[in-house]
Write an enzyme that holds these catalytic residues in place. Structure first.
Site, PDB file in Angstrom:
ATOM      1  N   GLY A 218      54.797  44.107  16.302  1.00  0.00           N
ATOM      2  CA  GLY A 218      54.304  43.819  14.937  1.00  0.00           C
ATOM      3  C   GLY A 218      53.775  45.028  14.663  1.00  0.00           C
ATOM      4  N   ILE A 219      53.003  44.893  13.493  1.00  0.00           N
ATOM      5  CA  ILE A 219      52.040  45.804  12.912  1.00  0.00           C
ATOM      6  C   ILE A 219      50.928  46.136  13.159  1.00  0.00           C
ATOM      7  CG2 ILE A 219      51.734  46.927  10.497  1.00  0.00           C
ATOM      8  CD1 ILE A 219      53.839  45.156   9.362  1.00  0.00           C
ATOM      9  N   GLY A 220      50.002  46.989  13.287  1.00  0.00           N
ATOM     10  CA  GLY A 220      48.870  47.170  13.521  1.00  0.00           C
ATOM     11  C   GLY A 220      48.153  47.798  14.672  1.00  0.00           C
ATOM     12  N   GLY A 221      46.890  47.937  14.786  1.00  0.00           N
ATOM     13  CA  GLY A 221      46.217  48.757  15.952  1.00  0.00           C
ATOM     14  C   GLY A 221      46.762  48.524  17.415  1.00  0.00           C
ATOM     15  N   THR A 222      46.766  47.104  17.743  1.00  0.00           N
ATOM     16  CA  THR A 222      46.970  46.559  18.953  1.00  0.00           C
ATOM     17  C   THR A 222      48.492  46.844  19.264  1.00  0.00           C
ATOM     18  OG1 THR A 222      45.786  44.606  18.935  1.00  0.00           O
ATOM     19  CG2 THR A 222      47.452  44.517  20.513  1.00  0.00           C
ATOM     20  N   GLU A 243      62.197  42.970  13.614  1.00  0.00           N
ATOM     21  CA  GLU A 243      62.244  43.037  12.069  1.00  0.00           C
ATOM     22  C   GLU A 243      61.778  43.987  11.480  1.00  0.00           C
ATOM     23  OE1 GLU A 243      60.022  39.811  10.529  1.00  0.00           O
ATOM     24  OE2 GLU A 243      58.156  40.322  11.595  1.00  0.00           O
ATOM     25  N   ILE A 318      45.164  36.084  12.390  1.00  0.00           N
ATOM     26  CA  ILE A 318      43.759  36.153  11.809  1.00  0.00           C
ATOM     27  C   ILE A 318      42.884  35.209  12.715  1.00  0.00           C
ATOM     28  CG2 ILE A 318      42.755  35.683   9.874  1.00  0.00           C
ATOM     29  CD1 ILE A 318      45.227  36.293   8.181  1.00  0.00           C
ATOM     30  N   GLY A 341      58.060  37.150   9.933  1.00  0.00           N
ATOM     31  CA  GLY A 341      58.978  36.598  11.169  1.00  0.00           C
ATOM     32  C   GLY A 341      58.246  36.200  12.238  1.00  0.00           C
TER      33      GLY A 341
END
Length: 445
Positions: A218-222, A243, A318, A341
């Site tokens: 996915g998107i982000g820091g992790t 995706e 979240i 997704g």
């Protein structure tokens, strides 16, 4: 046929091209980095002239002028399938709206007549010798939108990379009504910097990863922190089926970790549906035969995902309640993101023979006044949108560990989630679990 003559015949200024839009129309902007910047500005300039025009976007990477310049909805109402920071700002202001959806189904909303579109505006790469324009960074549901629309306007930009696709990756000039030429920079998305908490979460996920796995980040820091760990590891022969392609994958390609040679589907090809990242990423993807775009209806299809024997999906969330319900798109009733997704990949990964899905978040956060709040809640009561139901909750990860929820009873879930909660909230969560009758007397404090 002389395609250049047809091109010149259809070439217009942005101002003339948007004259196609009429009162009451629905106008679709292509998602993410395919956002039609010049056309958007020209359409916004018709504020006061047009009435009741709905504009629909997705994953905004640049300011949307019809929303910026018409916050009172005098002429335009902006709607989004999936919020970025821009979309969130417009919704917070009260002049824009969110459209709930699952990404795998988004295209079918158009083909089934559930989403109206009169005019579609797309940024595409320059025409080739055969009269075709590559969709570049955004395959997504572009073809379904074009098929539904009465009019197609292309914003042709040499900064858009040419990307080969499994299907629905280009449009022929014969299908285009108007062409506008542009040379604005394609929208970029800065890579998220991994925090110490991101790095701890990544370290908990890393032992679950194996050689030859097919990966969705996915998107982000992790995901970025995990990408760094993988790049420096001994893991090899990874595959990409995602995706959303971001710079996290670029580092894995550059480190030689992604070869796509062990994939059960599209061997040798890294598959994605939409992309936003750095200019370096776009340059790497341009005419790169190792990378292939595909429609979201394919990439996010759980049946397709399930055909990979060792599929690993890692996304953010979240908040989670003690029952295992997952919110990944709102804070109370405030829209933050979208379903996207996440549920597609949670569902598909479970169908994979050795599939593993992880939803990651920090255990707590600080509000603007400096007060700390737990992301693991007794129950959702403030209108939070449930993105992944408890019946499909996979592994939840915080900086304190991994809680595997699939197949667990309510008391097992409560115990597992409290064990990865921030220590400052564990006693309070135990008390809540007892009141909710999901805490066994034999459970440890």
């Amino acid at each position: 046929m002389n395609y250049m003559k047809e091109y010149e015949k259809k070439l217009k200024t942005p101002e003339k091209a948007v004259k196609i839009v009429q009162d009451g129309d629905w106008v679709d902007y292509c998602a993410g980095a395919a956002f039609p910047e010049l056309l958007d500005a020209a359409l916004a300039a018709r504020k006061g002239e047009l009435h009741d025009v709905n504009v629909r976007g997705n994953l905004e990477v640049k300011p949307v002028k019809v929303a910026e310049q018409d916050p009172e909805n005098i002429s335009f109402t902006y709607n989004t399938w999936h919020c970025s920071g821009y979309g969130r700002h417009y919704i917070d202001r009260g002049g824009a709206f969110f459209s709930p959806m699952l990404f795998r189904n988004c295209g079918s909303y158009y083909t089934r007549g559930l989403a109206n579109v009169d005019v579609v505006m797309i940024t595409a790469a320059p025409m080739d010798k055969n009269g075709n324009f590559s969709f570049g960074l955004n395959n997504c549901a572009t073809q379904e939108i074009i098929d539904k629309a009465a009019h197609v306007i292309l914003e042709v930009n040499p900064n858009m990379p040419v990307i080969y696709g499994l299907a629905c990756d280009h449009i022929h000039i014969s299908k285009v009504d108007c062409i506008v030429e542009s040379n604005v920079p394609v929208g970029v998305v800065p890579s998220s910097t991994a925090t110490d908490i991101d790095k701890k979460i990544a370290a908990y996920i890393f032992p679950y990863l194996q050689n030859g796995m097919t990966l969705q980040l996915g998107i982000g820091g992790t995901p970025n922190a995990l990408g760094d760990l993988i790049a420096r590891s001994e893991l090899k022969d990874l595959g990409m089926h995602a995706e959303f392609m971001s710079d996290g994958y670029l580092s894995l390609y550059q480190a030689g970790k992604i070869t796509n040679q062990k994939k059960e589907l599209q061997r040798g090809k890294g598959v994605f549906s939409t992309c936003a990242g750095s200019r370096e990423l776009y340059d790497y993807m341009d005419h790169n035969m190792d990378i292939m775009s595909a429609p979201m209806s394919y990439v996010n299809d759980p049946y397709i995902i399930g055909q990979f024997k060792n599929f690993v999906s890692i996304n953010g969330c979240i908040a989670v309640d003690l029952y295992g319900q997952v919110c990944s798109e709102s804070a109370g009733t405030r829209q933050i993101s979208g379903t996207g997704g996440q549920l597609d990949f949670v569902t598909g990964t479970y169908l994979s023979e050795h599939g593993q899905a992880f939803l990651a978040m920090s255990s707590a956060f600080f509000d603007t006044k400096g007060h700390i709040h737990s992301r693991i809640l007794p129950r959702f009561t403030a209108g939070d949108i449930i993105t992944t139901p408890r019946t499909q909750a996979p592994c939840i990860v915080t900086e304190y560990g991994v809680a595997a929820l699939t197949g667990k009873t309510t008391w097992q879930r409560a115990e597992a989630l409290i064990s990865i909660a921030h220590p400052a909230f564990r006693e309070t969560l135990i008390d809540a679990a007892e009141k909710q009758k999901i805490w066994r007397r034999s459970n440890h404090r």
